[in-house]
Design a protein around this motif. Structure first.
Motif, PDB file in Angstrom:
ATOM      1  N   SER A  24       0.815  -1.219   0.000  1.00  0.00           N
ATOM      2  CA  SER A  24       0.000   0.000   0.000  1.00  0.00           C
ATOM      3  C   SER A  24       0.847   1.266   0.000  1.00  0.00           C
ATOM      4  O   SER A  24       0.294   2.364  -0.089  1.00  0.00           O
ATOM      5  N   THR A  25       2.164   1.140   0.111  1.00  0.00           N
ATOM      6  CA  THR A  25       3.014   2.329   0.115  1.00  0.00           C
ATOM      7  C   THR A  25       3.151   2.903  -1.289  1.00  0.00           C
ATOM      8  O   THR A  25       3.015   2.192  -2.284  1.00  0.00           O
ATOM      9  N   ARG A  26       3.439   4.194  -1.353  1.00  0.00           N
ATOM     10  CA  ARG A  26       3.508   4.873  -2.641  1.00  0.00           C
ATOM     11  C   ARG A  26       4.648   4.332  -3.502  1.00  0.00           C
ATOM     12  O   ARG A  26       4.488   4.132  -4.710  1.00  0.00           O
ATOM     13  N   LYS A  27       5.800   4.086  -2.897  1.00  0.00           N
ATOM     14  CA  LYS A  27       6.952   3.628  -3.675  1.00  0.00           C
ATOM     15  C   LYS A  27       6.734   2.229  -4.232  1.00  0.00           C
ATOM     16  O   LYS A  27       7.121   1.937  -5.369  1.00  0.00           O
ATOM     17  N   GLN A  29       3.828   0.890  -4.984  1.00  0.00           N
ATOM     18  CA  GLN A  29       2.837   0.980  -6.050  1.00  0.00           C
ATOM     19  C   GLN A  29       3.443   1.595  -7.315  1.00  0.00           C
ATOM     20  O   GLN A  29       3.126   1.161  -8.425  1.00  0.00           O
ATOM     21  N   ARG A  30       4.310   2.595  -7.133  1.00  0.00           N
ATOM     22  CA  ARG A  30       4.959   3.184  -8.293  1.00  0.00           C
ATOM     23  C   ARG A  30       5.853   2.158  -8.996  1.00  0.00           C
ATOM     24  O   ARG A  30       5.922   2.110 -10.225  1.00  0.00           O
TER      25      ARG A  30
END
Length: 497
Positions: A24-27, A29-30
């Motif tokens: 669920s972290t942004r990094k 997912q990116r």
């Protein structure tokens, strides 16, 4: 052979380990937006020995004490998991049982329980607690690389059918990657994030940027944690096989020895200090603590005694500080307490984490005192007295219809004006003279208000000293009904919360 150890399948397994609990972290997912491309590019670069680590992110954590952290990018962390997963096959069989840091099936609780078991063993009347001074910034990377190379070359000489046989070609590729990660100082190119004033609170000798050449590992990487175990495995082997210490527990750079004779522990301390200086170029932080076991051992957040444990005072003080800070954040100028669903979840998660830590110690009076001291917590969390576990006070209303939820909050907060969200509007149990009474099935006579009217009603309640609470919609139940949760309340007391 590089296509095997650095192949697509190996990297994908490393990715699965790296993203566990972090999807669920942004990094993360990116990274997964271009998952196949990222894995293929990394695999190709590793096979061609063209891969280089990206710039690290440098920041400061203040708890439990100011400390510099250097976090690698997500793509680099995948490579770290690949390397550590491969090296573990050769090191897990040689690590001693009583080394508990960053190993599968180990951890702080296992270390604490093992040490407490030692305190009950015969011949352990005294303990010696020691700590390596400035450990991560003092690790000599040349010595570390030599230890890893010697281990892999030793396993290459094993029979080809042995479980730990290391093919020479694989060893060369992995040694290249180890050498690459141990070359240079990642703090030089790192990007700093956060408040620069916090960096001033970290002593200069604790910052990797000021470490001696070819010395120091960044705190925050999986490889650093594993390399720390590799480095201090030399100390473990020395203590167990040369000193002959039976009762010894180590967690990272903090270790404890127990013996019935305090003079023997003093002698071991001198021998350990000499070994660390000559073999690993390390030093003890101080003379350590030498005391009877009956006085208690302050270790990994607990004070250990032979038959029970207590929670460390600093852990309790940190919780008090966090609760005071959160209370100041939630309390508004009108003395109302406003907590969004996200903030309520964060509050409950923080308390549940501490309650899990407390649950392994003798802490029932401590937990009761905490909830009594911070009385505002009773509106969002409460302790289940039978199981001594936290529970959400609003969970009881989650699997009910709107009338049942209304009655539940009315029973819990008698005398309060209820303001319950229903779609875009709010059903209120009290209203201003200009507002009209509505009749809803299953509900008592209520006032249906818009958002602006709700704010006027709250201000009117405060002027007249009428306590109120606000309940918001927060998703759906499994049955499809709306789920509702306490969001804000005003007690009407002179001192507020």
């Amino acid at each position: 052979m590089a296509a095997g150890v650095f192949g697509f399948a190996a990297l994908y397994h490393a990715l699965q380990a790296c993203r566990r609990g972090k999807r669920s972290t942004r990094k993360a997912q990116r990274y997964e937006l271009r998952l196949l491309d990222n894995l293929w590019e990394t695999s190709t670069a590793l096979q061609q020995h063209a891969w280089r680590p990206a710039r690290a992110i440098r920041f400061v954590t203040l708890q439990p004490k100011p400390r510099e952290i250097l976090a690698a990018e997500f793509g680099d962390r995948v490579v770290h998991h690949l390397l550590v997963g491969w090296l573990e096959r050769f090191y897990e069989p040689v690590f001693i049982h009583d080394s508990f840091a960053n190993r599968r099936g180990k951890g702080t609780l296992a270390a604490v329980q093992r040490l407490q078991a030692f305190t009950r063993a015969p011949g352990t009347g005294y303990y010696l607690q020691l700590d390596v001074g400035n450990f991560f910034n003092s690790i000599n990377r040349r010595i570390l690389f030599g230890l890893i190379r010697a281990r892999l070359h030793r396993d290459q000489r094993r029979a080809s059918g042995a479980a730990r046989y290391c093919p020479p070609a694989q060893a060369q590729h992995m040694l290249w990657l180890v050498r690459l990660l141990l070359t240079g100082n990642p703090a030089v190119r790192a990007r700093f994030q956060g408040c620069t004033q916090h960096l001033l609170r970290v002593p200069a000798h604790k910052q990797l940027l000021h470490a001696m050449p070819e010395t120091g590992l960044p705190i925050g990487n999986l490889t650093s944690q594993f390399f720390a175990n590799v480095y201090l495995n030399e100390l473990d082997q020395f203590v167990k096989h040369q000193l002959g210490a039976r009762h010894y527990v180590r967690y990272v750079d903090d270790f404890v020895l127990l013996h019935e004779c305090p003079q023997q522990l003093v002698q071991w301390r001198t021998q350990i200090a000499t070994f660390l200086h000559n073999r690993l170029q390390l030093s003890l932080r101080d003379a350590g603590i030498l005391a009877p076991v009956s006085q208690g051992i302050d270790f990994l957040g607990y004070v250990l005694r032979p038959h029970y444990m207590l929670v460390r005072r600093r852990v309790v003080a940190n919780l008090h500080d966090k609760l005071h800070a959160m209370h100041a954040q939630l309390r508004h100028k009108d003395n109302s307490l406003r907590c969004s669903p996200a903030q309520a979840d964060a509050l409950f998660a923080m308390l549940a984490s501490y309650w899990g830590h407390f649950s392994h110690a003798k802490s029932q009076p401590l937990r009761t005192g905490l909830l009594g001291r911070h009385t505002w917590l009773q509106h969002w969390v409460a302790e289940a007295s039978a199981q001594c576990q936290l529970r959400r006070v609003d969970r009881a209303s989650y699997d009910q219809t709107l009338p049942e939820q209304w009655r539940w909050f009315a029973r819990r907060y008698p005398g309060y004006v209820l303001m319950v969200q229903v779609g875009r509007d709010w059903e209120c149990s009290w209203g201003l003279p200009t507002m009209k009474v509505q009749r809803q099935p299953g509900l008592p006579p209520t006032y249906r208000l818009r958002k602006q009217q709700l704010l006027r009603l709250q201000q009117a309640c405060i002027r007249e000293g009428q306590p109120w609470l606000q309940v918001v919609e927060n998703g759906y139940q499994t049955t499809g009904r709306k789920r509702r949760q306490l969001c804000a309340l005003w007690s009407g007391l002179a001192g507020g919360f």
